[in-house]
Design a protein around this motif. Structure first.
Motif: not given
Length: 184
Positions: A163-172
């Motif tokens: 699995p590969c999980v992360t959180t989105g960032e503003s403007g990216m």
């Protein structure tokens, strides 16, 4: 085996996360983190070949050359929303009899934690393999219970996921990839 046919002898799991203001470049950065950016990737469906050996990422990458046409099963997901949980996973189910084939599944989701998305991918692969091997199970039971049934049958030896999980960032743009890469 049919003469001239290609059946991989080795495979490896890999994953990566990329962030960039452009979606395509975030994908490229995810490939770089996974160590497979220099390859011409061809997506294939979900069969893990008989007698195929699972190897480590460094071993696998060392056997590949820049520009090589390389087959893989890949799950890919992306978001441009700040704080949005984004993920992808590949899962694999291995038959006890190495002369049989296994299954690989791809899964993507938003809002799912790493354990959840990994378990789901393993469940998909294990269930596909169980149905082809004639294992009797109740599809309505929880995965943990079905997994025990699969393992106790003696026909499925194990399952795994990346699995590969992360959180989105503003403007990216944030891209996650998870893959099983095949080697001739």
């Amino acid at each position: 085996m049919i003469p001239g046919s290609f059946v991989p002898t080795k495979a490896f799991f890999t994953k990566g996360v990329g962030r960039h203001k452009n979606k395509l470049q975030s994908f490229e950065l995810a490939l770089r983190e996974a160590g497979i950016e220099k390859l011409n990737l061809v997506y294939v469906s979900s069969i893990y070949p008989p007698h195929c050996q699972l190897i480590t990422i460094p071993e696998g990458v060392s056997l590949l050359s820049p520009g090589q046409i390389t087959f893989c099963v890949m799950a890919r997901n992306a978001t441009d929303e700040k704080n949005r949980l984004v993920g992808s996973a590949v899962g694999m189910a291995f038959p006890a009899d190495k002369s049989n084939y296994g299954y690989i599944s791809e899964h993507t989701a938003f809002g799912a934690e790493e354990q959840e998305i990994g378990d789901f991918a393993e469940d998909l692969a294990s269930t596909m393999l169980a149905t082809t091997l004639g294992i009797d199970f109740d599809p309505e039971t929880a995965y943990d219970e079905r997994r025990q049934t699969y393992l106790m049958s003696g026909k499925i030896i194990d399952s795994a996921s990346m699995p590969c999980v992360t959180t989105g960032e503003s403007g990216m743009w944030t891209t996650t990839i998870s893959a099983v890469v095949f080697i001739p």
